[in-house]
Scaffold this active site. Structure first.
Site, short mmCIF file in Angstrom:
data_model
loop_
_atom_site.label_atom_id
_atom_site.label_comp_id
_atom_site.label_asym_id
_atom_site.label_seq_id
_atom_site.Cartn_x
_atom_site.Cartn_y
_atom_site.Cartn_z
N GLY A 1 4.59 0.19 -2.22
CA GLY A 1 4.85 -0.22 -3.60
C GLY A 1 6.34 -0.25 -3.88
O GLY A 1 6.82 -1.10 -4.65
N HIS B 1 0.84 -1.20 0.00
CA HIS B 1 0.00 0.00 0.00
C HIS B 1 0.87 1.24 0.00
O HIS B 1 1.81 1.36 0.79
CB HIS B 1 -0.90 0.00 1.24
CG HIS B 1 -1.75 1.23 1.37
ND1 HIS B 1 -1.64 2.10 2.43
CD2 HIS B 1 -2.74 1.72 0.58
CE1 HIS B 1 -2.51 3.09 2.28
NE2 HIS B 1 -3.20 2.87 1.18
N SER B 2 0.58 2.16 -0.91
CA SER B 2 1.21 3.49 -0.90
C SER B 2 2.74 3.36 -1.05
O SER B 2 3.21 2.79 -2.03
CB SER B 2 0.80 4.22 0.38
OG SER B 2 1.10 5.59 0.31
N TYR B 3 3.50 3.90 -0.09
CA TYR B 3 4.96 3.80 -0.11
C TYR B 3 5.43 2.36 -0.27
O TYR B 3 6.48 2.10 -0.87
CB TYR B 3 5.53 4.43 1.16
CG TYR B 3 6.88 3.93 1.59
CD1 TYR B 3 8.04 4.32 0.91
CD2 TYR B 3 7.03 3.07 2.68
CE1 TYR B 3 9.30 3.85 1.30
CE2 TYR B 3 8.26 2.61 3.09
CZ TYR B 3 9.40 3.01 2.40
OH TYR B 3 10.63 2.54 2.80
N HIS C 1 -7.61 6.98 0.13
CA HIS C 1 -6.34 6.25 0.07
C HIS C 1 -6.29 5.05 1.01
O HIS C 1 -5.81 3.99 0.63
CB HIS C 1 -5.22 7.24 0.41
CG HIS C 1 -3.84 6.71 0.21
ND1 HIS C 1 -3.40 6.15 -0.97
CD2 HIS C 1 -2.77 6.68 1.05
CE1 HIS C 1 -2.13 5.80 -0.86
NE2 HIS C 1 -1.73 6.10 0.36
#
Length: 243
Positions: free
Chosen positions: A81, A77-79, A214
């Site tokens: 990745g 998730h988010s960072y 998000h």
């Protein structure tokens, strides 16, 4: 054979962020791991200027090796990745699918600052990068109870997490299928990178959407769990994968 999910949280969060999703996946018979990366949540006392992307890649690789996990659906998730990309580069034989959940999707040698240039505005003179206050940051929460719960787990991160480039130079990485999940409720100026029509392994792109902000694991846990189970059902066991 049950699916093995490894759910990797994003910046400022902890493994606790997945607590609404884990039991839903587990109810299907899946094995689910939701580690907290070094320096976040219950490990915030370990945070220092030398904690970076490489630290977090090593955290997840160590989990996969220590638990001898294979055919893993690895969700970032988010960072995270960035994190799952680095993990798959190191141990591609253990990964059945990468799921980029409203996540940064880097190329070899890129940092989080390259993938999301707006994040440069978050770095000041200190090595610590505090979380943007919910719901005014990228988290997309509006429910007061959700915001209060999230605020019990958020903590600072190191600027090195954003500055350190990821290595994605292993040819085997390109053979791992990918799914991209985009949360469609976004603040102005924050848009995902376009997903190429063809994956590196030659498959058509697999792009899904969730109509929420998000932190979809908090706002739409049932829908996210269903999506992940569907993705897993379409993921073949990789011949020779694992141990």
């Amino acid at each position: 054979m049950p699916t093995t999910f490894v759910l990797v949280h994003g910046a400022w969060h902890s493994g606790q962020a997945w607590s609404r999703v884990v039991p839903l996946l587990g109810a299907s018979g899946s094995r689910v791991f939701a580690p907290t990366l070094t320096g976040y949540g219950e490990t915030r006392h370990l945070l220092g200027p030398d904690v970076g992307l490489g630290t977090h890649v090593a955290d997840v690789v160590r989990l996969l090796v220590d638990e001898d996990l294979s055919d893993v659906v690895l969700v970032g998730h988010s960072y995270a990745g960035m994190v799952i990309s680095g993990v798959a580069n190191q141990v591609p034989e253990r990964i059945a699918r990468l799921v980029y959940l409203d996540a940064m999707v880097p190329a070899d040698g890129e940092s989080a600052l390259d993938v999301l240039p707006v994040s440069r505005n978050m770095i000041g003179d200190d090595w610590r990068v505090p979380a943007p206050p919910a719901p005014f940051g990228l988290f997309g929460l509006t429910d007061a109870a959700d915001i209060a719960w999230l605020n019990t787990m958020v903590s600072d991160q190191s600027a090195l997490c954003l500055r350190e480039p990821v290595a994605m130079d292993n040819p085997a990485l390109g053979q791992i299928p990918r799914t991209h999940v985009h949360c469609t409720v976004k603040p102005p100026g924050v848009e995902p990178r376009p997903v190429p029509a063809v994956q590196p392994n030659g498959d058509p792109a697999d792009v899904r959407e969730l109509p929420t902000g998000h932190d979809c694991m908090i706002t739409m846990p049932a829908e996210l769990a269903g999506l992940l189970l569907d993705v897993a059902s379409r993921t073949p066991v990789r011949a020779g994968a694992g141990r």
